[in-house]
Scaffold this motif. Structure first.
Motif, PDB file in Angstrom:
ATOM      1  N   ARG A 120       0.845  -1.201   0.000  1.00  0.00           N
ATOM      2  CA  ARG A 120       0.000   0.000   0.000  1.00  0.00           C
ATOM      3  C   ARG A 120       0.877   1.247   0.000  1.00  0.00           C
ATOM      4  O   ARG A 120       1.901   1.293   0.687  1.00  0.00           O
ATOM      5  CB  ARG A 120      -0.916   0.012   1.227  1.00  0.00           C
ATOM      6  CG  ARG A 120      -1.835  -1.177   1.320  1.00  0.00           C
ATOM      7  CD  ARG A 120      -2.572  -1.208   2.640  1.00  0.00           C
ATOM      8  NE  ARG A 120      -3.525  -0.118   2.773  1.00  0.00           N
ATOM      9  CZ  ARG A 120      -4.190   0.135   3.914  1.00  0.00           C
ATOM     10  NH1 ARG A 120      -3.978  -0.605   4.991  1.00  0.00           N
ATOM     11  NH2 ARG A 120      -5.060   1.129   3.958  1.00  0.00           N
ATOM     12  N   PRO A 121       0.505   2.284  -0.728  1.00  0.00           N
ATOM     13  CA  PRO A 121       1.264   3.532  -0.689  1.00  0.00           C
ATOM     14  C   PRO A 121       1.091   4.201   0.669  1.00  0.00           C
ATOM     15  O   PRO A 121       0.020   4.130   1.276  1.00  0.00           O
ATOM     16  CB  PRO A 121       0.634   4.374  -1.802  1.00  0.00           C
ATOM     17  CG  PRO A 121      -0.761   3.834  -1.937  1.00  0.00           C
ATOM     18  CD  PRO A 121      -0.662   2.369  -1.649  1.00  0.00           C
ATOM     19  N   LEU A 122       2.144   4.826   1.163  1.00  0.00           N
ATOM     20  CA  LEU A 122       2.088   5.494   2.463  1.00  0.00           C
ATOM     21  C   LEU A 122       2.404   6.970   2.275  1.00  0.00           C
ATOM     22  O   LEU A 122       3.405   7.328   1.666  1.00  0.00           O
ATOM     23  CB  LEU A 122       3.101   4.865   3.422  1.00  0.00           C
ATOM     24  CG  LEU A 122       3.140   5.459   4.837  1.00  0.00           C
ATOM     25  CD1 LEU A 122       1.825   5.203   5.567  1.00  0.00           C
ATOM     26  CD2 LEU A 122       4.310   4.870   5.637  1.00  0.00           C
ATOM     27  N   ASP A 123       1.538   7.813   2.822  1.00  0.00           N
ATOM     28  CA  ASP A 123       1.710   9.254   2.673  1.00  0.00           C
ATOM     29  C   ASP A 123       2.199   9.945   3.942  1.00  0.00           C
ATOM     30  O   ASP A 123       2.801  11.014   3.869  1.00  0.00           O
ATOM     31  CB  ASP A 123       0.381   9.889   2.233  1.00  0.00           C
ATOM     32  CG  ASP A 123      -0.074   9.359   0.886  1.00  0.00           C
ATOM     33  OD1 ASP A 123       0.464   9.809  -0.135  1.00  0.00           O
ATOM     34  OD2 ASP A 123      -0.955   8.476   0.854  1.00  0.00           O
ATOM     35  N   ALA A 124       1.932   9.350   5.109  1.00  0.00           N
ATOM     36  CA  ALA A 124       2.334  10.005   6.354  1.00  0.00           C
ATOM     37  C   ALA A 124       2.553   8.981   7.459  1.00  0.00           C
ATOM     38  O   ALA A 124       1.862   7.963   7.529  1.00  0.00           O
ATOM     39  CB  ALA A 124       1.285  11.021   6.787  1.00  0.00           C
ATOM     40  N   SER A 173       5.458   8.531  -1.948  1.00  0.00           N
ATOM     41  CA  SER A 173       4.384   9.527  -1.930  1.00  0.00           C
ATOM     42  C   SER A 173       4.859  10.824  -2.577  1.00  0.00           C
ATOM     43  O   SER A 173       6.043  11.181  -2.512  1.00  0.00           O
ATOM     44  CB  SER A 173       3.944   9.801  -0.489  1.00  0.00           C
ATOM     45  OG  SER A 173       3.051  10.893  -0.427  1.00  0.00           O
ATOM     46  N   SER A 174       3.939  11.550  -3.194  1.00  0.00           N
ATOM     47  CA  SER A 174       4.291  12.839  -3.797  1.00  0.00           C
ATOM     48  C   SER A 174       4.496  13.924  -2.745  1.00  0.00           C
ATOM     49  O   SER A 174       5.152  14.934  -3.005  1.00  0.00           O
ATOM     50  CB  SER A 174       3.190  13.281  -4.777  1.00  0.00           C
ATOM     51  OG  SER A 174       1.950  13.418  -4.096  1.00  0.00           O
ATOM     52  N   ALA A 175       3.936  13.724  -1.556  1.00  0.00           N
ATOM     53  CA  ALA A 175       4.091  14.704  -0.475  1.00  0.00           C
ATOM     54  C   ALA A 175       4.206  13.977   0.862  1.00  0.00           C
ATOM     55  O   ALA A 175       3.294  14.000   1.680  1.00  0.00           O
ATOM     56  CB  ALA A 175       2.902  15.667  -0.458  1.00  0.00           C
ATOM     57  N   PRO A 176       5.334  13.294   1.116  1.00  0.00           N
ATOM     58  CA  PRO A 176       5.477  12.501   2.342  1.00  0.00           C
ATOM     59  C   PRO A 176       5.563  13.371   3.584  1.00  0.00           C
ATOM     60  O   PRO A 176       6.112  14.480   3.544  1.00  0.00           O
ATOM     61  CB  PRO A 176       6.785  11.750   2.116  1.00  0.00           C
ATOM     62  CG  PRO A 176       7.565  12.624   1.185  1.00  0.00           C
ATOM     63  CD  PRO A 176       6.544  13.242   0.280  1.00  0.00           C
ATOM     64  N   ARG A 177       5.009  12.847   4.664  1.00  0.00           N
ATOM     65  CA  ARG A 177       5.033  13.579   5.937  1.00  0.00           C
ATOM     66  C   ARG A 177       5.516  12.639   7.039  1.00  0.00           C
ATOM     67  O   ARG A 177       5.010  11.527   7.179  1.00  0.00           O
ATOM     68  CB  ARG A 177       3.647  14.092   6.298  1.00  0.00           C
ATOM     69  CG  ARG A 177       3.040  15.084   5.319  1.00  0.00           C
ATOM     70  CD  ARG A 177       1.590  15.360   5.689  1.00  0.00           C
ATOM     71  NE  ARG A 177       0.967  16.362   4.860  1.00  0.00           N
ATOM     72  CZ  ARG A 177       0.363  16.116   3.712  1.00  0.00           C
ATOM     73  NH1 ARG A 177       0.324  14.884   3.234  1.00  0.00           N
ATOM     74  NH2 ARG A 177      -0.204  17.082   3.025  1.00  0.00           N
TER      75      ARG A 177
END
Length: 208
Positions: free
Chosen positions: A82-86, A133-137
Motif C-alpha cells: 500500500r502507498p504510504l503518505d504520512a 508519496s508525492s508529499a510525504p510527511r
C-alpha cells in the motif's frame, strides 16, 4: 464507497489520547489510517466508540518497546503493498513512579526504548514507503516535554530534558546504563529525554 485513492497515514498509539483524536480528524478529512497499537482490542473499542467507517481504518499490532515487534509490524505493512503518505510517531509510555528502570526485551530502559528507539527504527524502515508519496510527511510528537506549566513538564521538577553528549548511548544503554546522558535513573527525565530525541529525529529523517 471506495477509498483506494485516499491518502494513507500510519499512526502509532492510536487507541487513546492524541493518537486517537488525530486518527479521528484524519478520517473526517478523507484519510485512511493504520492504527498501530499494542492493545488491539482497546483500539477496536475506541474506533467503534467514535463510529469510524470500517473501510477507513485498519488496526495493526505494534509494541514499540520491542524492536522485533517493530520489524514484524513493518513487514506485515510492506506485504500489503500500500502507498504510504504520512507516519505519525505519537505513542509513548510514561512511568514517573518507577524507582528502578524497567527494561525492554532487548535490554534498554523501557521509556526510551518505546518512545524513541522503536520510533527511530520504524521511521527508518518506512522511509522507503514514504518516498513513494508525492508529499510525504513524518510527524513526531513531544507532548508537554518542555512545557513547565503542564503536568508532564513539571514532574520531576528538577529534571528537564538534557541529553548531554549521549554518553549513555555511547556506553551501550544496557545493564547499569539507564539514561541517555549516562547519569543515574530519573523516570520523568527518561520520558522527557526520549520525547526530545523523537522530536530531533524529524529534523534529520531523509524521507523526502
Amino acid at each position: 464507497m471506495s477509498l483506494q485513492n485516499n491518502p494513507l497515514c500510519f499512526v502509532t498509539g492510536a487507541s487513546s489520547g492524541v493518537g486517537l483524536h488525530a486518527t479521528h480528524a484524519l478520517i473526517k478529512h478523507g484519510w485512511q489510517v493504520v492504527m498501530a497499537c499494542c492493545d488491539v482490542k482497546k483500539a477496536a473499542a475506541a474506533a467503534k466508540s467514535l463510529n469510524f467507517p470500517a473501510q477507513s481504518f485498519e488496526i495493526m499490532p505494534l509494541d514499540l518497546g520491542s524492536l522485533q515487534s517493530v520489524r514484524a509490524c513493518h513487514t506485515a505493512f510492506r506485504a500489503q503493498r500500500r502507498p504510504l503518505d504520512a507516519l505519525v510517531c505519537n505513542a509513548a509510555t510514561y512511568l514517573p513512579q518507577f524507582k528502578a528502570p524497567m527494561r525492554s526485551p532487548e535490554g534498554y530502559e523501557i521509556s526510551v526504548a518505546t518512545n524513541y528507539r522503536g520510533h527511530f527504527l520504524l521511521a527508518n524502515l518506512m522511509c522507503e514507503d514514504l518516498q513513494k508519496s508525492s508529499a510525504p510527511r513524518l510527524v513526531t510528537l513531544g507532548t508537554v516535554t518542555a512545557n513547565s506549566e503542564e503536568f508532564g513538564g513539571k514532574i520531576p521538577i528538577h529534571a528537564p530534558a538534557d541529553l548531554r553528549d549521549f554518553q549513555g548511548f555511547k556506553d551501550g544503554f544496557k545493564d547499569a546504563v539507564p539514561m541517555i546522558d549516562g547519569k543515574p535513573f530519573k523516570p520523568g527525565k527518561a520520558y522527557k529525554d526520549s520525547r526530545l530525541c523523537c522530536m530531533m529525529m524529524s529534523d534529520v529523517a531523509p524521507c523526502s
